[in-house]
Design a protein around this motif. Sequence first.
Motif, mmCIF file in Angstrom:
data_model
loop_
_atom_site.group_PDB
_atom_site.id
_atom_site.type_symbol
_atom_site.label_atom_id
_atom_site.label_comp_id
_atom_site.label_asym_id
_atom_site.label_seq_id
_atom_site.Cartn_x
_atom_site.Cartn_y
_atom_site.Cartn_z
ATOM 1 N N ARG A 174 -20.286 -9.996 15.456
ATOM 2 C CA ARG A 174 -19.129 -9.106 15.341
ATOM 3 C C ARG A 174 -18.312 -9.082 16.631
ATOM 4 N N GLN A 175 -17.079 -9.508 16.522
ATOM 5 C CA GLN A 175 -16.125 -9.423 17.628
ATOM 6 C C GLN A 175 -15.106 -8.353 17.246
ATOM 7 N N TYR A 176 -15.453 -7.088 17.475
ATOM 8 C CA TYR A 176 -14.637 -5.955 17.047
ATOM 9 C C TYR A 176 -13.879 -5.383 18.238
ATOM 10 N N TYR A 177 -12.582 -5.123 18.064
ATOM 11 C CA TYR A 177 -11.766 -4.530 19.114
ATOM 12 C C TYR A 177 -10.802 -3.511 18.512
ATOM 13 N N PHE A 178 -10.585 -2.432 19.235
ATOM 14 C CA PHE A 178 -9.566 -1.458 18.846
ATOM 15 C C PHE A 178 -8.185 -2.040 19.122
ATOM 16 N N ASP A 179 -7.257 -1.811 18.205
ATOM 17 C CA ASP A 179 -5.884 -2.288 18.378
ATOM 18 C C ASP A 179 -5.080 -1.237 19.141
ATOM 19 N N ASN A 180 -4.786 -1.528 20.395
ATOM 20 C CA ASN A 180 -4.068 -0.572 21.232
ATOM 21 C C ASN A 180 -2.658 -0.275 20.723
ATOM 22 N N ALA A 181 -2.123 -1.114 19.842
ATOM 23 C CA ALA A 181 -0.801 -0.834 19.287
ATOM 24 C C ALA A 181 -0.799 0.470 18.514
ATOM 25 N N PHE A 182 -1.964 0.884 18.016
ATOM 26 C CA PHE A 182 -2.038 2.117 17.241
ATOM 27 C C PHE A 182 -1.938 3.364 18.118
ATOM 28 N N LEU A 183 -1.932 3.194 19.428
ATOM 29 C CA LEU A 183 -1.711 4.329 20.323
ATOM 30 C C LEU A 183 -0.242 4.732 20.356
ATOM 31 N N ASP A 184 0.619 3.876 19.842
ATOM 32 C CA ASP A 184 2.054 4.146 19.765
ATOM 33 C C ASP A 184 2.380 4.571 18.330
ATOM 34 N N PRO A 185 2.785 5.844 18.110
ATOM 35 C CA PRO A 185 3.068 6.306 16.741
ATOM 36 C C PRO A 185 4.110 5.470 16.013
ATOM 37 N N THR A 186 5.007 4.818 16.746
ATOM 38 C CA THR A 186 6.044 4.017 16.103
ATOM 39 C C THR A 186 5.504 2.704 15.562
ATOM 40 N N LYS A 187 4.257 2.363 15.926
ATOM 41 C CA LYS A 187 3.676 1.092 15.493
ATOM 42 C C LYS A 187 2.540 1.273 14.482
ATOM 43 N N LEU A 188 2.406 2.492 13.954
ATOM 44 C CA LEU A 188 1.371 2.728 12.956
ATOM 45 C C LEU A 188 1.775 2.117 11.619
ATOM 46 N N PRO A 189 0.814 1.703 10.802
ATOM 47 C CA PRO A 189 1.139 1.157 9.479
ATOM 48 C C PRO A 189 1.820 2.202 8.604
ATOM 49 N N PRO A 190 2.612 1.765 7.641
ATOM 50 C CA PRO A 190 3.272 2.708 6.736
ATOM 51 C C PRO A 190 2.253 3.573 5.999
ATOM 52 N N GLY A 191 2.576 4.849 5.849
ATOM 53 C CA GLY A 191 1.706 5.733 5.091
ATOM 54 C C GLY A 191 0.430 6.138 5.788
ATOM 55 N N THR A 192 0.360 5.941 7.108
ATOM 56 C CA THR A 192 -0.833 6.360 7.840
ATOM 57 C C THR A 192 -1.075 7.853 7.635
ATOM 58 N N PRO A 193 -2.293 8.250 7.212
ATOM 59 C CA PRO A 193 -2.538 9.688 6.975
ATOM 60 C C PRO A 193 -2.307 10.511 8.235
ATOM 61 N N MET A 194 -1.580 11.592 8.077
ATOM 62 C CA MET A 194 -1.333 12.536 9.165
ATOM 63 C C MET A 194 -1.965 13.868 8.770
ATOM 64 N N LEU A 195 -2.885 14.353 9.565
ATOM 65 C CA LEU A 195 -3.617 15.561 9.223
ATOM 66 C C LEU A 195 -3.283 16.678 10.199
ATOM 67 N N GLN A 196 -3.081 17.867 9.672
ATOM 68 C CA GLN A 196 -2.890 19.058 10.502
ATOM 69 C C GLN A 196 -3.630 20.198 9.839
ATOM 70 N N ASP A 197 -4.458 20.878 10.595
ATOM 71 C CA ASP A 197 -5.288 21.924 10.028
ATOM 72 C C ASP A 197 -5.247 23.147 10.938
ATOM 73 N N VAL A 198 -4.875 24.291 10.383
ATOM 74 C CA VAL A 198 -4.865 25.541 11.128
ATOM 75 C C VAL A 198 -5.985 26.415 10.577
ATOM 76 N N VAL A 199 -6.919 26.786 11.418
ATOM 77 C CA VAL A 199 -8.052 27.606 11.001
ATOM 78 C C VAL A 199 -7.869 29.013 11.556
ATOM 79 N N ASN A 200 -7.769 29.985 10.668
ATOM 80 C CA ASN A 200 -7.629 31.377 11.066
ATOM 81 C C ASN A 200 -9.034 31.962 11.214
#
Length: 210
Positions: A174-200
Amino acid sequence: MLRLVDGGLGNLPVRLDNGLGGFTVASENPVYVFGNYNSDNTDPFWLNPPPAIQADINHSAAAVIADSVTLLSNAWSDLTSMKNPVTPTNRNAAPNTYYRMAIAGGKNINFQQPAGTGQDFGTDGGVHNFLRYIEDWGGGPNLYYRGSLVSLYYSQYATGTFKCCTLVYGPPNRQYYFDNAFLDPTKLPPGTPMLQDVVNLTYWQDFKPY
């Protein structure tokens, strides 16, 4: 079941006006990725991987979101698979296959290990087996993967117990590497899940004068 083919470097769609953007596949069923996908041996990244720093090349911001994701090498053959359904050593993977994409998929539910079974039986195989295989990679051929792995849910269809190295597949190098391009929100794939959760958690009234 869905199989992705002919997805090599330069084959995935991007915006016609500026060459940016990408391609996301989403399926409630298992997805099989056949051969090179959004990368190949001409990508200079593989000649000089991290920690070296190098300029990126034109590519599609790609993702696969599915019940499970299985990677098939460039040597995959349906005929060979049908002839050898329980003999993975006769389903030999290609020496090198290249993938560049984010993957969001399911995993199996862990359960207590029954007596007399292998040490991994009852587990989900661990993160190194999150990407699924059904070929004999023999521990020698390299599987080059660059992306990001996300486990968001349990699989609903690909729910067989985890079986590795003699019944279903032989793991690759296994030659696995994280893609640093994903650190830039403008380079994320279309439809990337965006999660926001507010816990009261709690609240109170404050009667102190100010």
